[in-house]
Design a protein around this motif. Structure first.
Motif, short mmCIF file in Angstrom:
data_model
loop_
_atom_site.label_atom_id
_atom_site.label_comp_id
_atom_site.label_asym_id
_atom_site.label_seq_id
_atom_site.Cartn_x
_atom_site.Cartn_y
_atom_site.Cartn_z
N GLY A 125 -9.89 -0.15 12.51
CA GLY A 125 -8.54 -0.35 11.97
C GLY A 125 -7.48 -0.58 13.24
N GLY B 7 -3.71 4.89 3.99
CA GLY B 7 -5.12 5.37 4.26
C GLY B 7 -5.39 6.62 4.02
N SER C 35 -12.30 3.90 11.55
CA SER C 35 -10.80 3.93 12.17
C SER C 35 -10.61 3.64 13.36
CB SER C 35 -10.71 5.59 12.06
OG SER C 35 -9.59 6.25 12.88
N LEU D 257 -10.04 2.75 7.62
CA LEU D 257 -9.45 1.34 8.45
C LEU D 257 -8.01 1.57 8.24
CD1 LEU D 257 -11.69 -1.63 6.69
CD2 LEU D 257 -11.37 -0.85 9.22
N LEU D 258 -7.36 1.87 7.33
CA LEU D 258 -5.94 2.16 7.03
C LEU D 258 -5.43 3.24 7.96
CD1 LEU D 258 -5.36 1.29 3.26
CD2 LEU D 258 -4.85 0.02 5.36
#
Length: 424
Positions: A66, A97, A63, A118-119
């Motif tokens: 990202g 995400g 996270s 990540l998104l």
């Protein structure tokens, strides 16, 4: 650097600024509900999918990665197409995400978990860029206050977000999905709402208004070729360098301790509801006092506010070291961690931004967020292995060391200001 005093006082520009702050604030409220879910439920979902506290910390790092990867591309997109397009794109990616995390929790799929994280992290990058969007057409002397207002607007959503655990469990029961999945269904809806607010509310685009008045981010228009110039400009100004050090250390300290707190509490048998309440207290500390921090920085100087943040971060570390097994101790430590972060983030970000010429300011903002999140990603990635090896209390010792670094940066920033005043 363009003289912004005259055009920012124009009545039409003041109306744009008011509309911009309203739209950004509303988007922050609903968007932060979605992003806030990752602070408590996200790491528990990661632990459940990976079946390992250590790998949960690594997955949770995705996270922050990202957010780091998105900062500069979003800044360059803002330069090319405006804040509205950049922020809307970011909220859209974050909502995708959240849906990926729904799938990861349903099918216990680790690759989908990492992709979703990540998104989802793009939502954090959007929240950070939003605070700078609030300063595009603001008077120079009020930029810290405007930045703080946008940060503060996320208070309600950020406090509610970590508490999506129980409502999410109820929704999961109705949907027939694993108990942590429902929180991310709610998060997806909130992130789509933030996207809608930005698309409707950021008209006219504040960056376009600034460009029409001669503030043209020309360096950023060259795409990636403009990034080195933005970084050089950020590092060329002494005060900006010191502010960046404080910004990076405070954010890394916050991420390091906060990332593993839900796992630490879960290991001690505390329920997901109580974990959500503790993280909400932490987030309340991060955002609730933002307007006061902005006024403090404008009134007494940014170095003073950063120094205060360093002291509060030290206090947070001390409480965590002495009372890591106590519910009260963890609650107090996490609250102080949030307040200390706020006292550093707002003035340091404003200092870094103001130190850059108009033509590269947006890229400098993106570059500073990237550096901040890259270091935080490293801290988040190390937090799981470090806690497994040495325990939660030792993470707090590292936070204390970083707090001393913040205090050093505040002192250096103050001295640099004195030198500049004498030369002026």
């Amino acid at each position: 650097m363009t003289d912004v005093t005259a055009w920012t006082d124009a009545p039409a520009v003041r109306r744009v600024q008011r509309r911009t702050l309203i739209a950004l604030s509303l988007a922050q409220v609903v968007g932060s509900i979605g992003v806030g879910a990752s602070l408590s439920v996200g790491v528990l979902l990661a632990e459940e999918v990976t079946a390992s506290p250590t790998w949960a910390g690594v997955a949770r790092t995705a996270s922050t990665v990202g957010a780091a990867l998105a900062a500069l591309p979003l800044a360059m997109l803002a330069v090319r197409a405006g804040r509205r397009t950049a922020l809307a794109t970011g909220w859209a990616l974050a909502s995708l995400g959240a849906l990926a995390l729904v799938g990861a929790g349903t099918w216990l799929n680790v690759p989908l978990l990492v992709l979703g994280m990540l998104l989802f992290g793009v939502g954090s990058a959007v929240g950070l860029q939003s605070r700078f969007a609030g300063t595009d057409v603001e008077r120079p002397e009020h930029r810290s206050r405007a930045l703080a207002l946008v940060v503060w607007a996320g208070t309600v959503g950020s406090v509610l977000g970590p508490n999506l655990g129980r409502p999410g469990e109820l929704l999961s029961e109705r949907l027939g999905t694993p108990h942590l999945v429902g929180a991310f269904v709610i998060a997806a809806v909130a992130l789509v709402a933030a996207l809608a607010v930005v698309l409707v509310g950021l008209r006219p685009d504040p960056m376009h208004v600034a460009a029409a008045n001669g503030v043209r981010p020309a360096a950023g228009a060259r795409g990636w070729r403009g990034v080195p110039e933005g970084v050089r400009e950020m590092l060329a100004v002494e005060r900006s360098r010191h502010a960046l050090v404080a910004l990076v250390l405070a954010h890394a300290a916050m991420v390091l301790l906060m990332t593993m707190t839900p796992v630490h509490m879960h290991d001690h048998g505390w329920t997901v509801t109580f974990v959500g309440l503790v993280i909400s207290g932490h987030v309340l500390g991060m955002y609730a006092f933002s307007p006061l921090v902005g006024m403090l920085a404008d009134r007494f100087g940014r170095a003073v506010s950063i120094a205060l943040g360093g002291v509060i971060l030290l206090a947070s570390a001390a409480v965590a070291i002495l009372a890591s097994g106590s519910t009260v101790g963890i609650s107090v430590s996490l609250f102080l961690l949030g307040v200390g972060w706020s006292c550093v983030l707002i003035p340091a970000a404003a200092e870094v931004s103001d130190g850059a010429p108009d033509g590269v300011r947006t890229l400098v903002q993106g570059a500073s967020d990237t550096v901040m999140n890259v270091v935080a990603a490293v801290a988040a990635g190390l937090s799981g292995p470090l806690m497994a090896w040495a325990g939660f209390g030792h993470l707090a010792w590292l936070v204390g060391a970083m707090a001393f670094g913040v205090l050093w940066a505040a002192r250096a920033l103050h001295r640099a200001g004195e030198v500049r005043a004498e030369e002026g």
